[in-house]
Scaffold this motif. Structure first.
Motif, PDB file in Angstrom:
ATOM      1  N   GLY B 566      15.210 -15.233 -10.752  1.00  0.00           N
ATOM      2  CA  GLY B 566      14.243 -15.122 -11.841  1.00  0.00           C
ATOM      3  C   GLY B 566      13.261 -14.001 -11.585  1.00  0.00           C
ATOM      4  N   ILE B 567      12.081 -14.182 -12.060  1.00  0.00           N
ATOM      5  CA  ILE B 567      11.057 -13.134 -11.944  1.00  0.00           C
ATOM      6  C   ILE B 567      10.682 -12.894 -10.499  1.00  0.00           C
ATOM      7  N   ALA B 568      10.591 -13.962  -9.721  1.00  0.00           N
ATOM      8  CA  ALA B 568      10.157 -13.789  -8.331  1.00  0.00           C
ATOM      9  C   ALA B 568      11.130 -12.924  -7.561  1.00  0.00           C
ATOM     10  N   LEU B 569      12.398 -13.189  -7.741  1.00  0.00           N
ATOM     11  CA  LEU B 569      13.379 -12.360  -7.041  1.00  0.00           C
ATOM     12  C   LEU B 569      13.416 -10.946  -7.619  1.00  0.00           C
ATOM     13  N   GLN B 570      13.100 -10.823  -8.898  1.00  0.00           N
ATOM     14  CA  GLN B 570      13.038  -9.499  -9.506  1.00  0.00           C
ATOM     15  C   GLN B 570      11.923  -8.666  -8.888  1.00  0.00           C
ATOM     16  N   TYR B 571      10.847  -9.355  -8.538  1.00  0.00           N
ATOM     17  CA  TYR B 571       9.711  -8.646  -7.923  1.00  0.00           C
ATOM     18  C   TYR B 571       9.816  -8.597  -6.401  1.00  0.00           C
ATOM     19  N   TRP B 572      10.774  -9.278  -5.865  1.00  0.00           N
ATOM     20  CA  TRP B 572      10.756  -9.481  -4.415  1.00  0.00           C
ATOM     21  C   TRP B 572      10.811  -8.180  -3.630  1.00  0.00           C
ATOM     22  N   ASN B 573      11.670  -7.286  -4.006  1.00  0.00           N
ATOM     23  CA  ASN B 573      11.802  -6.035  -3.288  1.00  0.00           C
ATOM     24  C   ASN B 573      10.514  -5.214  -3.361  1.00  0.00           C
ATOM     25  N   ALA B 574      10.040  -5.089  -4.563  1.00  0.00           N
ATOM     26  CA  ALA B 574       8.797  -4.325  -4.726  1.00  0.00           C
ATOM     27  C   ALA B 574       7.646  -4.998  -3.991  1.00  0.00           C
ATOM     28  N   TYR B 575       7.658  -6.278  -4.070  1.00  0.00           N
ATOM     29  CA  TYR B 575       6.590  -7.020  -3.389  1.00  0.00           C
ATOM     30  C   TYR B 575       6.670  -6.815  -1.884  1.00  0.00           C
ATOM     31  N   SER B 576       7.863  -6.903  -1.347  1.00  0.00           N
ATOM     32  CA  SER B 576       8.015  -6.730   0.101  1.00  0.00           C
ATOM     33  C   SER B 576       7.616  -5.330   0.526  1.00  0.00           C
ATOM     34  N   LEU B 577       8.048  -4.331  -0.257  1.00  0.00           N
ATOM     35  CA  LEU B 577       7.712  -2.956   0.111  1.00  0.00           C
ATOM     36  C   LEU B 577       6.217  -2.697  -0.018  1.00  0.00           C
ATOM     37  N   THR B 578       5.603  -3.296  -1.021  1.00  0.00           N
ATOM     38  CA  THR B 578       4.154  -3.101  -1.197  1.00  0.00           C
ATOM     39  C   THR B 578       3.383  -3.771  -0.073  1.00  0.00           C
ATOM     40  N   VAL B 579       3.801  -4.969   0.298  1.00  0.00           N
ATOM     41  CA  VAL B 579       3.111  -5.658   1.399  1.00  0.00           C
ATOM     42  C   VAL B 579       3.272  -4.869   2.686  1.00  0.00           C
ATOM     43  N   THR B 580       4.468  -4.346   2.895  1.00  0.00           N
ATOM     44  CA  THR B 580       4.691  -3.546   4.106  1.00  0.00           C
ATOM     45  C   THR B 580       3.824  -2.293   4.085  1.00  0.00           C
ATOM     46  N   SER B 581       3.782  -1.663   2.928  1.00  0.00           N
ATOM     47  CA  SER B 581       2.930  -0.466   2.818  1.00  0.00           C
ATOM     48  C   SER B 581       1.472  -0.805   3.061  1.00  0.00           C
ATOM     49  N   GLY B 582       1.063  -1.925   2.537  1.00  0.00           N
ATOM     50  CA  GLY B 582      -0.326  -2.340   2.762  1.00  0.00           C
ATOM     51  C   GLY B 582      -0.612  -2.585   4.222  1.00  0.00           C
ATOM     52  N   VAL B 583       0.308  -3.215   4.881  1.00  0.00           N
ATOM     53  CA  VAL B 583       0.105  -3.485   6.316  1.00  0.00           C
ATOM     54  C   VAL B 583       0.029  -2.181   7.091  1.00  0.00           C
ATOM     55  N   ILE B 584       0.930  -1.246   6.734  1.00  0.00           N
ATOM     56  CA  ILE B 584       0.918   0.046   7.439  1.00  0.00           C
ATOM     57  C   ILE B 584      -0.391   0.786   7.189  1.00  0.00           C
ATOM     58  N   LEU B 585      -0.845   0.756   5.958  1.00  0.00           N
ATOM     59  CA  LEU B 585      -2.120   1.425   5.650  1.00  0.00           C
ATOM     60  C   LEU B 585      -3.272   0.805   6.419  1.00  0.00           C
ATOM     61  N   ILE B 586      -3.270  -0.509   6.503  1.00  0.00           N
ATOM     62  CA  ILE B 586      -4.357  -1.165   7.239  1.00  0.00           C
ATOM     63  C   ILE B 586      -4.313  -0.775   8.714  1.00  0.00           C
ATOM     64  N   LEU B 587      -3.133  -0.788   9.273  1.00  0.00           N
ATOM     65  CA  LEU B 587      -3.020  -0.436  10.686  1.00  0.00           C
ATOM     66  C   LEU B 587      -3.396   1.017  10.923  1.00  0.00           C
ATOM     67  N   MET B 588      -2.925   1.915  10.043  1.00  0.00           N
ATOM     68  CA  MET B 588      -3.254   3.325  10.202  1.00  0.00           C
ATOM     69  C   MET B 588      -4.751   3.572  10.061  1.00  0.00           C
ATOM     70  N   GLY B 589      -5.329   2.958   9.070  1.00  0.00           N
ATOM     71  CA  GLY B 589      -6.781   3.137   8.894  1.00  0.00           C
ATOM     72  C   GLY B 589      -7.564   2.636  10.083  1.00  0.00           C
ATOM     73  N   SER B 590      -7.177   1.490  10.586  1.00  0.00           N
ATOM     74  CA  SER B 590      -7.886   0.939  11.744  1.00  0.00           C
ATOM     75  C   SER B 590      -7.700   1.840  12.955  1.00  0.00           C
ATOM     76  N   PHE B 591      -6.494   2.352  13.143  1.00  0.00           N
ATOM     77  CA  PHE B 591      -6.234   3.216  14.300  1.00  0.00           C
ATOM     78  C   PHE B 591      -7.029   4.514  14.199  1.00  0.00           C
ATOM     79  N   ILE B 592      -7.091   5.065  12.993  1.00  0.00           N
ATOM     80  CA  ILE B 592      -7.846   6.309  12.814  1.00  0.00           C
ATOM     81  C   ILE B 592      -9.328   6.072  13.079  1.00  0.00           C
ATOM     82  N   ASN B 593      -9.839   4.977  12.627  1.00  0.00           N
ATOM     83  CA  ASN B 593     -11.248   4.666  12.869  1.00  0.00           C
ATOM     84  C   ASN B 593     -11.525   4.492  14.353  1.00  0.00           C
TER      85      ASN B 593
END
Lengths: 234, 611
Positions: B566-593
């Motif tokens: 259904g909708i959840a699986l339709q969004y699943w890939n995008a959701y997973s990639l967005t969450v991963t991107s968010g995690v990477i951004l958080i880690l990168m920002g923290s490391f740069i700081n």
């Protein structure tokens, strides 16, 4: 209305929704007039819908309909609520607002009683029992699993509960050598509770991020769907 | 009505009473003659025309003296009155000198100058004005005339010992002083008046002169004369003179109150008396007593600092333009672009084709509860979320709603939020459209709309849903369907599904339905942000919920387990990639700081170097 017009209206609505979405997403560049216009429009639509809903779902069926169906019997049903409602309207006047106090007191008293009673019976007592019953060996045996991991899990839950509650214990005794300070054992327990609180807050923050990511994905899907529809690629 | 205010207690009294009805203080003066001389007591200026009443009140001896003096002026040849025949207790010296006085007062004698003043005049230090002021009233028998009429050796000792004459003898002989005092306080003769005035002039006591109603003009000359003649003054008098010789500092203007004449009471007519009225009668404003805490200097300094901080909080501060505003906007735009690109890339390119394979107990229990429903079972669906959370809640509840439709449950929607009814309508239509179900309103589902009263409305609705919401949101009778004909309370529903993004609202529903709905009939679909709080209700022992589905992750697991994407699986890939991107951004920002903090020295001054 023909199906073609319906389709055009649906398509226009979709385009209008896409435009509103882009305007809201443009807030990332900063506050601007269009963003405020969209937000004000949303608030106005929600308020208008609330008024219509209140009349359509509450006032008319619960107040007017009984009087229309059976005026004599209806007045006995809606009489007291009607009086209280009319008294509550006096709150709009600064001079006569005192007359609305009985209605407000009724609402406050009933609301507080309902909330407190529900919190006691629905949260406080069941959650206390849950912490206590987590060490019930007979219940653990009935689950069929190993007791040790369950007891460890129950112990962690108990430690987290007690430590978190200890952190919110702010009672302290004054000392001659300095400011008032909590006992050392309570201070240590509170520090452990602070760790649990930090973990819980992190979990809630992660949940908020997940909710936001889901909304972003849904809007992205909406926009991509429109674009692909317009381009005829889908 | 005219009243008379008591000088003691200040209370008003009727004009006819003699004593105060409150404090019994006398209101009318005892002496009637005071009423005849409203300007005040004036013993020194009692004229011969003082009236008959005055003559009646004054002692016989004084009247005889006055009449004698007058007759002596008019008829100098007339024989003097026989003072010895009078039965008064006159001093002996007066009785002895009375004959001589009679003769001297009948003549046009020059002004009599006291001996001590004469000595001053000889040295030309006293002006004529001073001398005129020092003259006693003409109506009174002049002590000087008596003195003149006497032989020098016939003066009484106290008169001989006046200043300027025999001061040393007067000081040495205490008997003479005692005699003078005895004669003064007998109240028999006015000679002491003249003597008193002379003393006043000599000493220069201004306040005494003012009390006697005399002028104080020419005071410096008078004082000068006394200086020269006062070499033999007693020590206490010399001290007074020295005090007067000091340069006068300008005094503040005397309040007008001090110059008032008393108009009532026993002090009637006197000037410059102290107010006898109580403070209450004066109606003064109360003195503002400033409460001051007994605090130490350190505490006071801390209190001042705290007060300063509070005052600074209320003061508007100009907002200085931050240098990092533009970079923040750029960073914000950059982060948005990264996340939006991740979402779009996930939707377009499907980088994670495999659905979530993990097993979720809450989802499993939810599926079990739905699978146990009988066909066309009455199911209450509570839709309590706002429009902004529709995306996540739709993804979360899609599989659940699809499963209910697969079972053919009769859905009854209700909400405690104003827009909840709209969200329910949209949810059921979307799920029905996307999953291929042909759920029709009133036939397969009904939307009861909005429950008024918030938390207080829930128990009433749980007890009597038909009376609280008798109509659907479209105004149609809501309870006409056969599937819900037997439902009289919420507990009669086969299943209750609660969909909410707010943990407080979900908790409110659980608490209020606790006694009306069995825990095995209640399942919960919540947002990911509410899961940490609501999971405690699900994992409690005993359980308060039968099942729990949270967030897009739970919805995707549900759809995977149910085998109906259904909708959840339709969004699943995008959701997973967005969450991963968010995690990477958080880690990168923290490391740069962290790197910036390590490389760049701190711009903050050290604590010890703060001013």
């Amino acid at each position: 209305m023909s199906a073609e017009w319906t389709n055009w209206l649906d398509f226009g609505g979709v385009l209008f929704g896409a435009l509103l979405t882009l305007i809201v997403l443009s807030y990332v560049l900063g506050d601007h007039f269009l963003f405020r216009l969209v937000i004000y429009g949303f608030i106005g639509v929600a308020a208008g819908f609330g008024v219509i809903l209140a009349f359509n779902s509450v006032i008319y069926p619960l107040l007017f309909q009984p009087l229309i169906d059976d005026p004599f019997g209806g007045i006995q049903i809606v009489g007291l609520p009607l009086v209280f409602s009319l008294l509550l309207m006096f709150k709009l006047s600064r001079r006569w607002s005192l007359l609305g106090n009985p209605s407000l007191a009724f609402l406050t008293g009933v609301g507080a009683a309902v909330l407190i009673g529900g919190a006691l019976q629905g949260t406080l007592f069941p959650q206390l029992l849950a912490v206590i019953n987590s060490f019930d060996t007979r219940a653990l045996a009935a689950t069929g699993g190993s007791k040790i991991p369950m007891l460890v899990e129950a112990g962690v839950a108990l430690l987290g509960t007690v430590a978190t509650l200890a952190y919110f214990h702010f009672g302290a005794r004054p000392q001659a050598s300095g400011p008032a300070k909590r006992p050392e054992w309570l201070e240590s327990l509170g520090w452990i509770g602070q760790m649990f609180i930090a973990i819980a807050l992190g979990l809630i923050y992660a949940g908020i991020l997940r909710a936001g990511y889901t909304a972003l994905v849904e809007r992205a899907h909406f926009l991509i769907d429109i674009v692909t529809s317009l381009l005829g690629a889908k | 009505m005219e009243t008379r205010r008591c000088p003691m207690c200040g209370q008003p009294n009727p004009p006819e009473v003699e004593t105060c009805v409150y404090c019994q203080a006398r209101l009318k003066p005892l002496w009637e003659e005071e009423e005849t001389s409203p300007e005040g007591l004036d013993f020194f200026s009692s004229s011969p025309a003082g009236g008959v009443a005055d003559d009646q009140e004054i002692p016989e001896w004084l009247r005889s003296l006055r009449t004698g003096g007058e007759k002596a002026e008019e008829e100098p040849e007339e024989s003097p009155p026989d003072f010895e025949a009078e039965e008064f207790e006159l001093p002996e010296w007066m009785l002895e000198g009375g004959e001589e006085e009679k003769h001297e007062t009948s003549e046009e004698a020059p002004p009599v100058v006291p001996p001590f003043v004469e000595s001053v005049e000889d040295e030309e230090t006293v002006s004529e004005e001073i001398w005129e002021e020092s003259q006693p009233p003409e109506s009174l028998p002049m002590p000087g005339s008596l003195e003149e009429g006497m032989e020098e050796e016939e003066f009484p000792k106290w008169l001989e010992s006046l200043p300027g004459q025999e001061w040393e003898e007067w000081q040495e002989t205490g008997e003479a002083e005692a005699k003078v005092e005895e004669e003064l306080y007998t109240g028999a003769v006015p000679p002491f008046i003249s003597v008193d005035e002379s003393l006043l002039e000599e000493v220069g006591e201004e306040w005494l002169n003012e009390t006697a109603g005399l002028s104080t003009e020419g005071q410096p000359e008078e004082t000068k004369a006394v200086e020269e003649a006062g070499e033999e003054l007693p020590a206490w008098l010399s001290e007074i003179q020295r005090e007067e010789k000091k340069p006068e500092t300008p005094l503040p203007p005397t309040p007008s109150v001090e110059k008032k004449v008393e108009t009532a009471g026993p002090l009637y007519g006197l000037r410059d008396i102290l107010p006898a009225e109580p403070l209450v009668a004066q109606q003064k404003a109360p003195v503002n007593v400033i409460a001051q805490l007994m605090v130490s200097e350190k505490q006071q300094a801390q209190a001042d600092l705290f007060l300063q901080l509070i005052q600074q909080e209320g003061m508007p501060k100009p907002i200085s333009p931050s240098k990092g505003v533009k970079p923040q906007v750029l960073w914000r735009v950059l982060l948005f672009l990264v996340l939006f690109a991740a979402a779009a890339g996930g939707l377009l390119f499907n980088p994670f084709p495999s659905p979530p394979q993990e097993l979720n107990v809450g989802v499993f229990d939810t599926m079990q509860a739905i699978s146990q429903l009988s066909p066309r079972a009455a199911t209450l669906v509570i839709v309590d979320y706002e429009a902004g959370d529709f995306a996540e809640m739709q993804a979360t509840a899609y599989g659940l709603m699809d499963q209910l439709m697969v079972k053919g449950a009769y859905l009854v929607f209700v909400s405690t939020t104003s827009t909840g009814a709209l969200q329910a309508d949209r949810l059921v239509r979307e799920v029905s459209r996307l999953s291929g179900h042909k759920y029709m309103e009133l036939t397969d589902w009904v939307n009861l709309g909005y429950i008024p009263g918030g938390a207080a409305g829930i128990p009433i609705f749980a007890l009597s849903p038909r009376s609280v919401l008798p109509f659907s949101i479209d105004g149609q009778p809501a309870w006409s369907a056969a599937e819900i004909a037997s439902v009289q309370k919420v507990g009669d529903f086969s299943l209750v599904v609660l969909l909410s993004e707010n943990s407080n609202r979900a908790r409110m529903w659980i608490e209020q339905l606790q006694r009306q709905v069995d825990a095995n009939k209640l399942i919960l679909g919540v947002s990911a942000q509410a899961e940490p709080v609501m999971r405690a209700y699900y994992e409690a022992t005993p359980r308060q919920l039968q099942g729990l589905v949270s967030g897009l992750n739970g919805g995707a697991i549900f759809e995977t387990q149910a085998g109906r994407p259904g909708i959840a699986l339709q969004y699943w890939n995008a959701y997973s990639l967005t969450v991963t991107s968010g995690v990477i951004l958080i880690l990168m920002g923290s490391f740069i700081n962290i790197l910036i903090a390590l490389v760049r020295p701190s711009s903050r001054p050290e604590r010890g170097k703060r001013a």
